[in-house]
Enzyme design. Structure first.
Site, PDB file in Angstrom:
ATOM      1  N   GLY A 198      38.740  43.920  47.521  1.00 23.01           N
ATOM      2  CA  GLY A 198      39.133  43.917  46.160  1.00 23.01           C
ATOM      3  C   GLY A 198      38.308  44.929  45.268  1.00 23.01           C
ATOM      4  O   GLY A 198      37.299  45.357  45.862  1.00 23.01           O
ATOM      5  N   CYS A 251      29.341  43.099  47.499  1.00 26.76           N
ATOM      6  CA  CYS A 251      29.941  43.734  46.493  1.00 26.76           C
ATOM      7  C   CYS A 251      29.822  45.275  46.671  1.00 26.76           C
ATOM      8  O   CYS A 251      28.801  45.592  46.822  1.00 26.76           O
ATOM      9  CB  CYS A 251      29.467  43.145  44.839  1.00 26.76           C
ATOM     10  SG  CYS A 251      30.187  43.987  43.694  1.00 26.76           S
ATOM     11  N   LEU A 252      30.901  45.736  46.263  1.00 22.66           N
ATOM     12  CA  LEU A 252      30.901  47.329  46.567  1.00 22.66           C
ATOM     13  C   LEU A 252      30.010  47.871  45.607  1.00 22.66           C
ATOM     14  O   LEU A 252      29.839  49.067  45.454  1.00 22.66           O
ATOM     15  CB  LEU A 252      32.307  47.547  46.548  1.00 22.66           C
ATOM     16  CG  LEU A 252      33.415  47.402  47.456  1.00 22.66           C
ATOM     17  CD1 LEU A 252      34.588  48.048  47.455  1.00 22.66           C
ATOM     18  CD2 LEU A 252      32.724  47.634  48.830  1.00 22.66           C
ATOM     19  N   HIS A 288      36.132  36.591  42.233  1.00 22.51           N
ATOM     20  CA  HIS A 288      34.945  37.795  42.200  1.00 22.51           C
ATOM     21  C   HIS A 288      35.635  39.121  41.182  1.00 22.51           C
ATOM     22  O   HIS A 288      34.737  39.595  40.480  1.00 22.51           O
ATOM     23  CB  HIS A 288      35.032  38.353  43.713  1.00 22.51           C
ATOM     24  CG  HIS A 288      34.135  39.110  43.865  1.00 22.51           C
ATOM     25  ND1 HIS A 288      32.679  39.216  44.697  1.00 22.51           N
ATOM     26  CD2 HIS A 288      33.715  40.628  43.408  1.00 22.51           C
ATOM     27  CE1 HIS A 288      32.122  40.139  44.631  1.00 22.51           C
ATOM     28  NE2 HIS A 288      32.477  41.147  43.870  1.00 22.51           N
ATOM     29  N   GLU A 289      36.946  39.328  41.575  1.00 21.81           N
ATOM     30  CA  GLU A 289      37.511  40.454  40.966  1.00 21.81           C
ATOM     31  C   GLU A 289      37.665  40.316  39.472  1.00 21.81           C
ATOM     32  O   GLU A 289      37.261  41.159  38.537  1.00 21.81           O
ATOM     33  CB  GLU A 289      38.416  40.995  41.626  1.00 21.81           C
ATOM     34  CG  GLU A 289      38.511  41.375  42.993  1.00 21.81           C
ATOM     35  CD  GLU A 289      37.235  42.459  43.363  1.00 21.81           C
ATOM     36  OE1 GLU A 289      37.230  43.358  42.420  1.00 21.81           O
ATOM     37  OE2 GLU A 289      36.681  42.455  44.362  1.00 21.81           O
TER      38      GLU A 289
END
Length: 211
Positions: free
Chosen positions: A64, A122-123, A164-165
């Site tokens: 995501g 997380c990115l 999350h997103e």
């Protein structure tokens, strides 16, 4: 907003793989409440932005990506999950394939009281993993990129991705909801806890509740 969106599109066009830089924790866009999307971009600009977001998510790789992660605090997110390669992990985590989709102005509300805790990364917080207890099922509302309304119940790992997103669009990072005693650098997580379907041993060894 439009200037930033066009910069992201141009950044993707300039890169060899068509991706844009992902901003990291500490960037103000990750702590801003995203502006609702209401047609600020032309149809072609929106398509180009979503294409860059999709390529950037895949290249990272991730499941995501929200627009604030590219420095654009507007309520857009892309999701896609190939699912788990391990049948045991897939069953325990309820992790089924999630086809590519776009969320515009999404919101979620828990369905029932059941919460489950799993490690997340997380990115925009590279190098760390931590356990987050999230609602097992949520009602997702909003629309897609064509303006078609979305109103559905999502469960399992897909519900975790949605939460999350969508949290990103409200200025919330997963660490804000995490059991901080579970925090692990990625190499340590991989060496010790990644093979467990649920982080049961990690909870015992590190001293945190799972749910």
């Amino acid at each position: 907003m439009r200037d930033v969106a066009l910069w992201i599109i141009e950044a993707g066009a300039r890169s060899d793989d068509g991706v844009a830089p992902i901003v990291q924790a500490g960037h103000p866009a990750l702590r801003a409440v995203a502006t609702p999307y209401d047609g600020q971009l032309s149809a072609s600009e929106l398509t180009a932005l979503l294409d860059v977001m999709h390529r950037t998510m895949r290249a990272a790789p991730g499941v995501g990506l929200a627009a604030p992660q590219l420095g654009l605090p507007v309520a857009l997110a892309v999701l896609e999950d190939p699912g788990s390669v391990s049948p045991e992990h897939a069953e325990v985590r309820e992790r089924e394939r999630l086809p590519y989709r776009v969320l515009v102005n999404p919101r979620y509300t828990p369905v029932g009281d059941e919460r489950v805790g799993f490690y997340e990364g997380c990115l925009s917080v590279v190098g760390y993993q931590a356990v987050v207890a999230r609602a097992r099922r949520v009602r997702l509302t909003g629309s897609d990129e064509h303006g078609t309304p979305v109103d559905e119940v999502v469960s399992g790992w897909s519900a975790r991705i949605v939460q999350h997103e969508t949290d990103h669009l409200n200025g919330t990072l997963y660490l804000d909801r995490a059991e901080l005693r579970s925090l692990a650098v990625t190499d340590e997580f991989g060496a010790r806890w990644a093979t467990e379907p649920r982080p049961t041993s990690a909870a015992t060894a590190l001293g945190f509740p799972l749910d």
